[in-house]
Design a protein around this motif. Structure first.
Motif, PDB file in Angstrom:
ATOM      1  N   LEU A 237       4.032   1.632  -9.091  1.00 44.05           N
ATOM      2  CA  LEU A 237       2.715   2.272  -9.054  1.00 44.05           C
ATOM      3  C   LEU A 237       1.854   1.857 -10.247  1.00 44.05           C
ATOM      4  O   LEU A 237       0.645   1.694 -10.122  1.00 44.05           O
ATOM      5  CB  LEU A 237       2.893   3.796  -9.033  1.00 44.05           C
ATOM      6  N   ARG A 238       2.488   1.683 -11.400  1.00 42.98           N
ATOM      7  CA  ARG A 238       1.731   1.297 -12.595  1.00 42.98           C
ATOM      8  C   ARG A 238       1.061  -0.059 -12.414  1.00 42.98           C
ATOM      9  O   ARG A 238      -0.121  -0.246 -12.718  1.00 42.98           O
ATOM     10  CB  ARG A 238       2.682   1.262 -13.801  1.00 42.98           C
ATOM     11  N   GLN A 239       1.827  -1.032 -11.897  1.00 43.01           N
ATOM     12  CA  GLN A 239       1.256  -2.362 -11.681  1.00 43.01           C
ATOM     13  C   GLN A 239       0.209  -2.338 -10.574  1.00 43.01           C
ATOM     14  O   GLN A 239      -0.790  -3.058 -10.630  1.00 43.01           O
ATOM     15  CB  GLN A 239       2.360  -3.366 -11.348  1.00 43.01           C
ATOM     16  N   LEU A 240       0.446  -1.495  -9.551  1.00 38.54           N
ATOM     17  CA  LEU A 240      -0.514  -1.393  -8.451  1.00 38.54           C
ATOM     18  C   LEU A 240      -1.845  -0.843  -8.948  1.00 38.54           C
ATOM     19  O   LEU A 240      -2.915  -1.224  -8.460  1.00 38.54           O
ATOM     20  CB  LEU A 240       0.058  -0.489  -7.355  1.00 38.54           C
ATOM     21  N   TYR A 241      -1.785   0.033  -9.955  1.00 38.58           N
ATOM     22  CA  TYR A 241      -2.992   0.608 -10.556  1.00 38.58           C
ATOM     23  C   TYR A 241      -3.881  -0.504 -11.124  1.00 38.58           C
ATOM     24  O   TYR A 241      -5.096  -0.523 -10.908  1.00 38.58           O
ATOM     25  CB  TYR A 241      -2.578   1.582 -11.659  1.00 38.58           C
ATOM     26  N   PHE A 242      -3.281  -1.430 -11.839  1.00 37.40           N
ATOM     27  CA  PHE A 242      -4.055  -2.521 -12.433  1.00 37.40           C
ATOM     28  C   PHE A 242      -4.424  -3.591 -11.397  1.00 37.40           C
ATOM     29  O   PHE A 242      -5.446  -4.257 -11.529  1.00 37.40           O
ATOM     30  CB  PHE A 242      -3.271  -3.165 -13.575  1.00 37.40           C
ATOM     31  N   LEU A 243      -3.590  -3.750 -10.371  1.00 35.97           N
ATOM     32  CA  LEU A 243      -3.870  -4.756  -9.352  1.00 35.97           C
ATOM     33  C   LEU A 243      -5.067  -4.374  -8.502  1.00 35.97           C
ATOM     34  O   LEU A 243      -5.954  -5.190  -8.234  1.00 35.97           O
ATOM     35  CB  LEU A 243      -2.635  -4.960  -8.465  1.00 35.97           C
ATOM     36  N   LEU A 244      -5.092  -3.117  -8.080  1.00 39.10           N
ATOM     37  CA  LEU A 244      -6.172  -2.682  -7.190  1.00 39.10           C
ATOM     38  C   LEU A 244      -7.459  -2.379  -7.950  1.00 39.10           C
ATOM     39  O   LEU A 244      -8.555  -2.686  -7.479  1.00 39.10           O
ATOM     40  CB  LEU A 244      -5.726  -1.445  -6.404  1.00 39.10           C
ATOM     41  N   GLY A 245      -7.312  -1.767  -9.151  1.00 38.62           N
ATOM     42  CA  GLY A 245      -8.493  -1.510  -9.975  1.00 38.62           C
ATOM     43  C   GLY A 245      -9.588  -0.804  -9.197  1.00 38.62           C
ATOM     44  O   GLY A 245      -9.394   0.211  -8.537  1.00 38.62           O
ATOM     45  N   GLY A 246     -10.792  -1.361  -9.239  1.00 35.97           N
ATOM     46  CA  GLY A 246     -11.944  -0.749  -8.580  1.00 35.97           C
ATOM     47  C   GLY A 246     -11.884  -0.796  -7.069  1.00 35.97           C
ATOM     48  O   GLY A 246     -12.690  -0.150  -6.408  1.00 35.97           O
ATOM     49  N   LEU A 247     -10.927  -1.552  -6.507  1.00 34.72           N
ATOM     50  CA  LEU A 247     -10.832  -1.641  -5.043  1.00 34.72           C
ATOM     51  C   LEU A 247     -10.520  -0.293  -4.422  1.00 34.72           C
ATOM     52  O   LEU A 247     -10.935  -0.012  -3.293  1.00 34.72           O
ATOM     53  CB  LEU A 247      -9.757  -2.669  -4.659  1.00 34.72           C
ATOM     54  N   LEU A 248      -9.803   0.568  -5.157  1.00 34.61           N
ATOM     55  CA  LEU A 248      -9.407   1.864  -4.617  1.00 34.61           C
ATOM     56  C   LEU A 248     -10.604   2.666  -4.117  1.00 34.61           C
ATOM     57  O   LEU A 248     -10.558   3.279  -3.051  1.00 34.61           O
ATOM     58  CB  LEU A 248      -8.669   2.670  -5.695  1.00 34.61           C
ATOM     59  N   GLU A 249     -11.669   2.660  -4.908  1.00 34.95           N
ATOM     60  CA  GLU A 249     -12.837   3.458  -4.549  1.00 34.95           C
ATOM     61  C   GLU A 249     -13.526   2.940  -3.293  1.00 34.95           C
ATOM     62  O   GLU A 249     -14.299   3.669  -2.664  1.00 34.95           O
ATOM     63  CB  GLU A 249     -13.824   3.460  -5.719  1.00 34.95           C
ATOM     64  N   ARG A 250     -13.245   1.685  -2.932  1.00 33.12           N
ATOM     65  CA  ARG A 250     -13.913   1.101  -1.769  1.00 33.12           C
ATOM     66  C   ARG A 250     -13.060   1.173  -0.505  1.00 33.12           C
ATOM     67  O   ARG A 250     -13.519   0.766   0.562  1.00 33.12           O
ATOM     68  CB  ARG A 250     -14.295  -0.349  -2.079  1.00 33.12           C
ATOM     69  N   LEU A 251     -11.835   1.671  -0.619  1.00 33.96           N
ATOM     70  CA  LEU A 251     -11.006   1.850   0.581  1.00 33.96           C
ATOM     71  C   LEU A 251     -11.390   3.193   1.218  1.00 33.96           C
ATOM     72  O   LEU A 251     -10.631   4.160   1.198  1.00 33.96           O
ATOM     73  CB  LEU A 251      -9.520   1.810   0.212  1.00 33.96           C
ATOM     74  N   VAL A 252     -12.570   3.222   1.809  1.00 34.47           N
ATOM     75  CA  VAL A 252     -13.178   4.487   2.241  1.00 34.47           C
ATOM     76  C   VAL A 252     -12.447   5.150   3.400  1.00 34.47           C
ATOM     77  O   VAL A 252     -12.577   6.361   3.605  1.00 34.47           O
ATOM     78  CB  VAL A 252     -14.658   4.265   2.619  1.00 34.47           C
ATOM     79  N   TYR A 253     -11.717   4.383   4.190  1.00 33.48           N
ATOM     80  CA  TYR A 253     -11.042   4.958   5.350  1.00 33.48           C
ATOM     81  C   TYR A 253      -9.566   5.253   5.088  1.00 33.48           C
ATOM     82  O   TYR A 253      -8.837   5.657   5.993  1.00 33.48           O
ATOM     83  CB  TYR A 253     -11.161   4.012   6.550  1.00 33.48           C
ATOM     84  N   LEU A 254      -9.125   5.067   3.837  1.00 36.36           N
ATOM     85  CA  LEU A 254      -7.717   5.265   3.523  1.00 36.36           C
ATOM     86  C   LEU A 254      -7.275   6.699   3.783  1.00 36.36           C
ATOM     87  O   LEU A 254      -6.159   6.947   4.240  1.00 36.36           O
ATOM     88  CB  LEU A 254      -7.463   4.895   2.058  1.00 36.36           C
ATOM     89  N   LYS A 255      -8.172   7.644   3.527  1.00 43.84           N
ATOM     90  CA  LYS A 255      -7.791   9.044   3.707  1.00 43.84           C
ATOM     91  C   LYS A 255      -7.469   9.357   5.171  1.00 43.84           C
ATOM     92  O   LYS A 255      -6.658  10.243   5.456  1.00 43.84           O
ATOM     93  CB  LYS A 255      -8.883   9.971   3.187  1.00 43.84           C
ATOM     94  N   TYR A 256      -8.079   8.614   6.103  1.00 43.40           N
ATOM     95  CA  TYR A 256      -7.787   8.848   7.518  1.00 43.40           C
ATOM     96  C   TYR A 256      -6.375   8.370   7.872  1.00 43.40           C
ATOM     97  O   TYR A 256      -5.675   9.009   8.670  1.00 43.40           O
ATOM     98  CB  TYR A 256      -8.823   8.140   8.392  1.00 43.40           C
ATOM     99  N   GLY A 257      -5.973   7.245   7.275  1.00 43.87           N
ATOM    100  CA  GLY A 257      -4.610   6.761   7.493  1.00 43.87           C
ATOM    101  C   GLY A 257      -3.592   7.733   6.935  1.00 43.87           C
ATOM    102  O   GLY A 257      -2.570   8.027   7.576  1.00 43.87           O
ATOM    103  N   ILE A 258      -3.868   8.251   5.731  1.00 40.83           N
ATOM    104  CA  ILE A 258      -2.955   9.214   5.117  1.00 40.83           C
ATOM    105  C   ILE A 258      -2.910  10.503   5.935  1.00 40.83           C
ATOM    106  O   ILE A 258      -1.842  11.089   6.148  1.00 40.83           O
ATOM    107  CB  ILE A 258      -3.397   9.493   3.669  1.00 40.83           C
ATOM    108  N   ALA A 259      -4.066  10.949   6.433  1.00 38.19           N
ATOM    109  CA  ALA A 259      -4.116  12.164   7.257  1.00 38.19           C
ATOM    110  C   ALA A 259      -3.307  11.986   8.541  1.00 38.19           C
ATOM    111  O   ALA A 259      -2.595  12.899   8.972  1.00 38.19           O
ATOM    112  CB  ALA A 259      -5.560  12.507   7.591  1.00 38.19           C
ATOM    113  N   LEU A 260      -3.404  10.790   9.153  1.00 37.67           N
ATOM    114  CA  LEU A 260      -2.634  10.510  10.365  1.00 37.67           C
ATOM    115  C   LEU A 260      -1.137  10.625  10.105  1.00 37.67           C
ATOM    116  O   LEU A 260      -0.393  11.239  10.881  1.00 37.67           O
ATOM    117  CB  LEU A 260      -2.975   9.112  10.883  1.00 37.67           C
ATOM    118  N   ILE A 261      -0.685  10.027   8.998  1.00 37.41           N
ATOM    119  CA  ILE A 261       0.738  10.060   8.658  1.00 37.41           C
ATOM    120  C   ILE A 261       1.206  11.487   8.419  1.00 37.41           C
ATOM    121  O   ILE A 261       2.244  11.920   8.943  1.00 37.41           O
ATOM    122  CB  ILE A 261       1.006   9.174   7.425  1.00 37.41           C
ATOM    123  N   LEU A 262       0.437  12.246   7.637  1.00 36.83           N
ATOM    124  CA  LEU A 262       0.822  13.625   7.340  1.00 36.83           C
ATOM    125  C   LEU A 262       0.855  14.481   8.610  1.00 36.83           C
ATOM    126  O   LEU A 262       1.790  15.271   8.810  1.00 36.83           O
ATOM    127  CB  LEU A 262      -0.156  14.236   6.332  1.00 36.83           C
TER     128      LEU A 262
END
Length: 327
Positions: A237-262
């Protein structure tokens, strides 16, 4: 529940602890801001280690155990993306210097592993003693999925009550001093903001564990598989934090994927609870024969489709927005 050789379980725990210690030593001896190439290489290493472990599970415990581990690992990995969003917010809010962010994240992840270990032991015991707990787990995950969809993208994360209490009761400096927790200032001892940051990360992960631990228990009842899946998900997770950086804020539909899984795992848990029902006021304490047991491979497909679909849709949205803004 798959039975694993004791030697394999003990050897795996020793190996994982050794890997974490080596990782901690590397971070402590060489604090720096990792490049994208370095971060990507380390993410690849940890993903590779997880896949190697899945193969070992296949050899020592069979396909069912290996499938449960892969599904559990992917579930925890996808849900841990939410942790990254919060890590980004915490780092920005407290102005954590980039030079020490790796060490801060590493300590935060160790705190998360300890807290989740306690949660897993408690959850496994509850499941063993009270099968009806699956009703509660399932309902909680479905409610969480609904809340995930209702969450406002621009909603500002608030400090926890514990952090606010510390700010009022404890003398805290305005500036960081490397990785020091306490420094002398004006002849008195003060804590640095590092204490607040680690408490914020730890308490936040504790809240996330309320979702992720019941979710993985919907895939497997093996405490060992649950714990190792969590370790492998958090290790990179630590390396993923630096790899994705500002990309995280632009994954606007990610919450829908997480909601589907939950939501899917929540429904799966409720169906399992109905199938194994022991509550005397429901069907006379007998299981409902019509309630199907969803196999692990179906869970795996839903997890992969949910995350791949959400990520793909977000990337398409990013490309479209870039085209529009370039006009």
């Amino acid at each position: 529940m798959p039975q694993l050789p004791v030697v394999f379980e003990v050897g795996s725990i020793i190996a994982l602890v050794a890997i974490l210690l080596v990782d901690l030593l590397i971070v402590a001896r060489r604090p720096h801001v990792p490049s994208l190439r370095e971060s990507g290489a380390w993410v690849g290493v940890y993903v590779g280690l997880a896949l190697v472990f899945a193969v070992l599970m296949l050899v020592f415990a069979g396909g069912d155990a290996a499938g449960q581990f892969v599904a559990g690992w992917l579930t925890e990995y996808s849900l841990s993306i939410d942790n990254l969003f919060v890590f980004v917010i915490i780092m920005a809010r407290f102005s954590v210097p980039k030079a020490i962010q790796q060490e801060v994240l590493m300590l935060g992840i160790i705190i998360a592993l300890v807290l989740r270990g306690v949660f897993i032991l408690v959850g496994a015991q509850l499941i063993e003693d009270f099968t009806w707990i699956f009703y509660l787990f399932g309902a909680w995950l479905i409610w969480t999925a609904i809340q995930q969809l209702r969450e406002d993208d621009d909603e500002e994360q608030q400090d926890s009550a514990l952090v606010r209490l510390l700010r009022r009761r404890v003398r805290i400096t305005d500036e960081f001093d490397g990785m020091k927790f306490r420094v002398s200032q004006d002849g008195a001892k003060h804590f640095t903001p590092l204490l607040i940051v680690l408490i914020a990360i730890g308490t936040t992960d504790l809240l996330f564990a309320l979702d992720s631990i019941p979710a993985i228990f919907g895939i497997t009842e093996s405490a060992f598989i649950v714990f190792t899946a969590n370790v492998f998900a958090l290790m990179g997770l630590r390396q993923l934090y630096f790899l994705l950086g500002g990309l995280l804020e632009r994954l606007v539909y990610l919450k829908y994927g997480i909601a589907l899984i939950l939501a899917f795992i929540g429904v799966k848990l409720v169906l399992h609870a109905l199938h194994e029902n022991e509550l005397p006021f429901l069907n006379g304490g007998e299981g409902f024969s019509w309630a199907p047991e969803i196999p692990t491979w179906v869970s795996l497909v839903v997890i992969l489709v949910g995350m791949a679909g959400a990520t793909g849709a977000s990337l398409v949205r990013m490309r479209r927005d870039a085209v529009v803004s370039g006009r």
